[in-house]
Write a protein that holds these residues in place. Structure first.
Motif, mmCIF file in Angstrom:
data_model
loop_
_atom_site.group_PDB
_atom_site.id
_atom_site.type_symbol
_atom_site.label_atom_id
_atom_site.label_comp_id
_atom_site.label_asym_id
_atom_site.label_seq_id
_atom_site.Cartn_x
_atom_site.Cartn_y
_atom_site.Cartn_z
ATOM 1 N N UNK A 62 5.613 -0.493 11.398
ATOM 2 C CA UNK A 62 4.268 -0.202 11.328
ATOM 3 C C UNK A 62 4.096 1.375 10.889
ATOM 4 N N UNK A 63 4.770 2.334 11.466
ATOM 5 C CA UNK A 63 4.639 3.534 10.847
ATOM 6 C C UNK A 63 5.429 3.890 9.585
ATOM 7 N N UNK A 64 6.104 3.158 9.239
ATOM 8 C CA UNK A 64 6.769 3.424 8.098
ATOM 9 C C UNK A 64 5.819 2.802 6.949
ATOM 10 N N UNK A 65 5.181 1.884 7.072
ATOM 11 C CA UNK A 65 4.524 1.104 6.044
ATOM 12 C C UNK A 65 3.097 2.113 5.706
ATOM 13 N N UNK A 66 2.707 2.843 6.826
ATOM 14 C CA UNK A 66 1.827 3.875 6.640
ATOM 15 C C UNK A 66 2.035 5.010 5.464
ATOM 16 N N UNK A 81 11.396 2.871 -4.338
ATOM 17 C CA UNK A 81 11.761 3.754 -3.345
ATOM 18 C C UNK A 81 13.042 3.767 -2.520
ATOM 19 N N UNK A 82 13.676 5.060 -2.526
ATOM 20 C CA UNK A 82 14.870 4.910 -1.724
ATOM 21 C C UNK A 82 14.445 5.395 -0.336
ATOM 22 N N UNK A 83 15.315 4.728 0.555
ATOM 23 C CA UNK A 83 15.001 4.964 1.998
ATOM 24 C C UNK A 83 16.222 5.330 2.756
ATOM 25 N N UNK A 84 16.346 6.058 3.722
ATOM 26 C CA UNK A 84 17.771 6.556 4.071
ATOM 27 C C UNK A 84 17.542 6.128 5.802
ATOM 28 N N UNK A 103 10.010 -4.132 1.841
ATOM 29 C CA UNK A 103 9.600 -4.819 0.576
ATOM 30 C C UNK A 103 9.050 -6.138 0.591
ATOM 31 N N UNK A 104 9.176 -6.762 1.784
ATOM 32 C CA UNK A 104 8.415 -7.986 2.058
ATOM 33 C C UNK A 104 7.160 -7.970 2.323
ATOM 34 N N UNK A 105 6.510 -6.624 2.670
ATOM 35 C CA UNK A 105 5.226 -6.605 2.807
ATOM 36 C C UNK A 105 4.490 -5.852 1.929
ATOM 37 N N UNK A 106 5.047 -5.222 0.873
ATOM 38 C CA UNK A 106 4.416 -4.345 -0.173
ATOM 39 C C UNK A 106 5.135 -4.742 -1.495
ATOM 40 N N UNK A 107 4.430 -4.383 -2.673
ATOM 41 C CA UNK A 107 4.890 -4.653 -4.093
ATOM 42 C C UNK A 107 5.758 -3.708 -4.348
ATOM 43 N N UNK A 108 6.849 -3.391 -3.863
ATOM 44 C CA UNK A 108 7.890 -2.233 -4.214
ATOM 45 C C UNK A 108 9.417 -2.636 -3.942
ATOM 46 N N UNK A 109 10.168 -2.058 -4.624
ATOM 47 C CA UNK A 109 11.394 -2.077 -4.572
ATOM 48 C C UNK A 109 12.191 -1.119 -3.701
ATOM 49 N N UNK A 110 12.924 -1.649 -2.654
ATOM 50 C CA UNK A 110 13.530 -0.526 -1.605
ATOM 51 C C UNK A 110 14.926 -0.577 -1.883
ATOM 52 N N UNK A 111 15.294 0.733 -2.107
ATOM 53 C CA UNK A 111 16.962 1.097 -2.311
ATOM 54 C C UNK A 111 17.127 1.667 -0.973
#
Ligand code: NIG
Ligand code: FE
Length: 397
Positions: A110-114, A127-130, A151-159
């Motif tokens: 939830x906090x990361x989504x914001x 976006x790259x996330x560590x 990436x399931x909740x927003x239109x973005x590719x996560x690396x």
């Protein structure tokens, strides 16, 4: 769909600007891009009102999954206590580790989504996330799972990048080698087995891990076939970037203290230099990266937010572009390349970051005439629409 009546910053070479351009999108990809007068006929046309089109933005270095807050340290630093002093006293990364270990997965998501939403509002499509705020096996896996889940909740590719060697966890204070064994022999293989990491990162610094310790982590990554990247030469020049170059690192990040020798090494290995002006700004660093030397050696330069609770609570890639210009002397063209073509390259992605036939149709339409308009203001978002995989996912055209 044929987008017409737009200025396209294709980013193929510099801005690669095509005025009065058209871009044909089919099956989620760019099928054709060029001057409108030469556009293929017989397609549904969408008038873009003379606005600017760029590739979707790539934020290639973030730590958006974490628990807690470090606003207290921001206040402390303003009274003169340094980032390194706070770290040595058990604050800094260690403080976020405590909060992240304690946080339920749903709260972390939830906090990361914001935070993610703030970045997406400015046209980020990759976006790259560590990891690196868990350090123990379960929390590192929890962080990487949350990162993937976004990436399931927003239109973005996560690396994702596994950053086990971010700090020494308190339970290993007396035994650095044992922690590195845990990273190399247990957590890294588990993360690789579950397909949770696209790369392996480390923090090579006096307050974190030495060059030789980092090398151990990279050897383990290499054995598992995972590419590496490195937080290097941020506060001092240890030679981490040079060692990373030996491993063909995708990127070396921060690099304020990188010298000519290090620049030559990363130029030879094709490693991207990722500049993180947000951390430089927040830590009030004095030594800026040697941009002129990087340019001369033709090192690809990327720019990212480094969004994290300590050194860079920067939730804006546009602001990072501006800071890269004002604080580091990048041109607005270099800043835009840094969050498109070179940001993608820092993640090893060759299917995005430019507007060219065959690439992913991740595109941003801006209420701007010229590409230089993006890095120029601070705190102003001219975004009009975002297309991801050929679909309109934000705004209107
Ligand atoms: O990229 N340099 C190391 N890691 C992060 C900061 C992490 C933190 O302070 O929580 C960075 O700046
Ligand atoms: Fe970082």
């Amino acid at each position: 769909m044929l987008l017409t009546n737009l200025n396209a910053a294709t980013m193929r070479d510099g801005y690669g600007l095509i005025e009065d351009a058209a871009v044909l999108i089919a099956d989620g990809k760019i099928e054709w891009a060029g001057p409108r007068t030469e556009a293929p006929k017989g397609h549904e046309e969408v008038d873009c009102g003379g606005r600017l089109l760029t590739p979707g933005l790539v934020d290639c270095h973030t730590h958006i999954v974490y628990g807690g807050s470090r606003a207290n340290e921001f206040e402390q630093r303003l009274t003169g206590v340094s980032y390194a002093e706070i770290a040595k006293a058990g604050g800094g990364i260690a403080s976020t580790v405590r909060a992240t270990r304690a946080a339920p997965e749903a709260d972390l998501a939830a906090s990361a989504l914001k935070r993610l939403d703030a970045l997406l509002a400015e046209g980020v499509t990759t976006i790259e996330i560590k990891s690196g705020y868990g350090l123990d096996r379960d929390t590192e896996i929890k962080m990487l799972r949350v990162a993937r889940e976004l990436a399931q909740w927003r239109p973005v590719d996560v690396v994702t990048s596994y950053l086990g060697a971010h700090a020494l966890p308190p339970e290993f204070r007396e035994n650095r080698a044992a922690y590195l064994s845990l990273v190399c022999n247990q957590v890294l293989p588990a993360v690789a087995r579950e397909g949770l990491a696209d790369a392996v990162d480390a923090f090579c610094e006096g307050i974190a891990f030495s060059v030789e310790e980092t090398r151990r982590v990279f050897e383990a990554a290499k054995a598992l076939g995972l590419p590496v990247k490195l937080h290097a030469e941020q506060l001092s020049n240890l030679g981490g970037a040079k060692m990373a170059a030996e491993f063909g690192a995708l990127s070396v990040d921060h690099i304020e203290y990188l010298d000519q020798d290090g620049v030559d090494a990363i130029a030879a290995s094709g490693t991207v230099a990722v500049l993180l002006p947000g951390a430089f700004y927040y830590l009030r660093e004095k030594q800026a990266p040697q941009v002129a030397t990087l340019r001369k050696a033709q090192v690809p330069i990327a720019v990212a937010t480094d969004l994290n609770p300590g050194s860079s609570p920067v939730h804006s890639l546009l602001a990072s572009m501006n800071m890269a210009c004002v604080l580091f002397g990048l041109t607005p063209e270099e800043a835009l390349s840094g969050v498109t073509r070179n940001g993608a390259r820092a993640l090893g992605l060759t299917d995005r970051g430019m507007i060219a036939a065959g690439l992913k149709a991740d595109l941003v339409l801006w209420d701007a005439e010229r590409p230089g308009d993006l890095a120029y203001p601070l705190g102003f978002n001219p975004l009009a629409a975002v297309i991801r995989n050929g679909e309109l996912v934000r705004g209107t055209i």
